[in-house]
Design an enzyme around this catalytic site. Structure first.
Site, short mmCIF file in Angstrom:
data_model
loop_
_atom_site.label_atom_id
_atom_site.label_comp_id
_atom_site.label_asym_id
_atom_site.label_seq_id
_atom_site.Cartn_x
_atom_site.Cartn_y
_atom_site.Cartn_z
N ALA A 174 0.84 -1.20 0.00
CA ALA A 174 0.00 0.00 0.00
C ALA A 174 0.88 1.26 0.00
CB ALA A 174 -0.94 -0.01 1.21
N ASP A 175 1.90 1.27 0.83
CA ASP A 175 2.80 2.42 0.89
C ASP A 175 3.55 2.61 -0.42
OD1 ASP A 175 2.84 3.73 3.56
OD2 ASP A 175 3.26 1.71 4.26
#
Length: 407
Positions: A174-175
């Site tokens: 996600a990051d």
């Protein structure tokens, strides 16, 4: 001979007021492409990753997690809670091209460095806000952390068997994906500015990015009602036909991807697998396939199975740990591991993943020390040596001794 220069983004100044992973990674990618990236961070301890890493694992005096995603930057350590500090940042923004921030919802505006604050000073500025859930909706004030976003996204139930606990991914997907989306948006806005002369506000939220990474699954479900369904046997993804998964070998593990079952049958000399000629057999008979092959690889090493897989056209590979990964001959042949300058201390990192023929991505400097470049940055926008010294004495900025003397 190929023409080369300082980088595709040479002459672009980026202000990086981010911390942790998604924002710093986006700014690092711009730095790799030649941009002058100035990292804005608190003067006492710096950004979060300077003091919070994998335990207390440090190299060259810094947390390894900080070193990893803050190369090609200069550090400007400034107190944004002070009037003088905010004035300095606004003055810097007036001469910059890009501003990136990932403060909690409303923080940038309270500090007077939101888009509406900076755009009047610099109508051409590209302002990128990174958040967990965006600036609207009931979740807008919630923290955006990778694991939390994986849970919200529904992706954890795409891995494993019936009855298993939800399985989060080990990658900070996600990051990292959010960082790349932010960089894409900034590059697009810089290109558009060449036509219009105007900047704009880019907003990237992690929730939207993780949802976007599941386009195939979500389009299938939203239009047909067909959701990924776990089977009794473990699978690497609930939507992919068998034998998609991981299998034990004599000395480790082997991954098998979306290969024709007939080819796998030839590899394992299995008439039953050779009889499964319909693509959908892999989906409706996943449990049977797993039971048939789960112990079939125990008689050979992983390397032997990979060689046989290549011979029979089966998609397969090893499951590396970091020790075996570092020794992988492909990584050596492609120059994946390189050295970055880090105060004279040998520091190994990964080369930028982009290849540009005329303006290659480069690593020109390592991660900066806290406040290492504060004085030179302020001097470059018109602050006198006396003004810089006064800001250091008052604690508004932090600067190294060498820079204070040389300023």
């Amino acid at each position: 001979m190929l023409e080369t220069n300082s980088g595709a983004l040479d002459g672009i100044r980026v202000l990086d007021a981010t911390q942790m992973l998604a924002g710093p990674l986006a700014a690092t990618r711009l730095g790799d492409l030649g941009a002058d990236v100035i990292k804005i961070e608190p003067p006492k301890d710096g950004e979060f990753n300077r003091t919070h890493g994998f335990g207390d694992v440090r190299h060259a005096g810094e947390m390894t997690t900080f070193l990893a995603v803050n190369r090609n930057k200069r550090s400007f350590a400034v107190d944004l809670k002070s009037d003088e500090g905010r004035d300095a940042v606004r003055r810097l923004a007036a001469t910059s091209d890009v501003f990136i921030q990932n403060f909690r919802h409303g923080t940038a505006e309270r500090l007077g460095i939101g888009y509406d604050d900076l755009a009047p000073l610099n109508p051409g500025i590209i302002y990128c806000s990174i958040s967990g859930f965006g600036r609207v909706g009931p979740y807008r004030s919630r923290p955006g952390q990778d694991l939390i976003l994986q849970g919200y996204s529904g992706s954890m139930f795409s891995v494993g068997a019936e009855g298993d606990a939800p399985a989060p991914g080990a990658l900070w997907a996600a990051d990292v994906m959010t960082g790349y989306q932010a960089a894409i948006g900034i590059l697009a806005a810089l290109h558009e500015r060449e036509r219009s002369g105007r900047g704009q506000h880019i907003e990237v939220d992690m929730f939207s990015v993780v949802l976007d990474s599941q386009l195939q699954e979500l389009v299938t479900y939203l239009n047909t009602g067909e959701a990924p369904t776990r089977t009794a046997s473990p699978a690497a993804h609930a939507s992919i036909p068998g034998p998609y998964g991981v299998y034990r070998t004599a000395d480790g593990w082997l991954t098998l991807a979306m290969s024709p079952l007939v080819s796998l049958g030839h590899m394992l000399d299995s008439d039953w697998l050779r009889s499964l000629t319909n693509y959908n057999d892999g989906m409706v008979r996943r449990d049977e396939i797993y039971a048939h092959i789960k112990d079939a690889f125990l008689g050979r090493t992983t390397a032997e199975w990979v060689e046989l897989a290549d011979l029979h056209g089966v998609w397969a590979g090893p499951v590396h740990d970091y020790v075996s990964l570092a020794a992988d001959p492909h990584l050596a042949a492609t120059g994946a591991f390189v050295q970055q300058p880090q105060g004279g201390v040998p520091t190994t990192t990964l080369r930028p993943p982009l290849h540009l023929s005329r303006t290659p991505a480069t690593i020109r400097r390592g991660a900066p020390g806290l406040g290492e470049h504060s004085a030179e940055i302020l001097t470059s926008i018109g602050y006198s040596a006396e003004q810089v010294a006064g800001l250091v004495d008052s604690g508004v900025i932090r600067a190294s001794v060498a820079q204070e003397v040389s300023s």
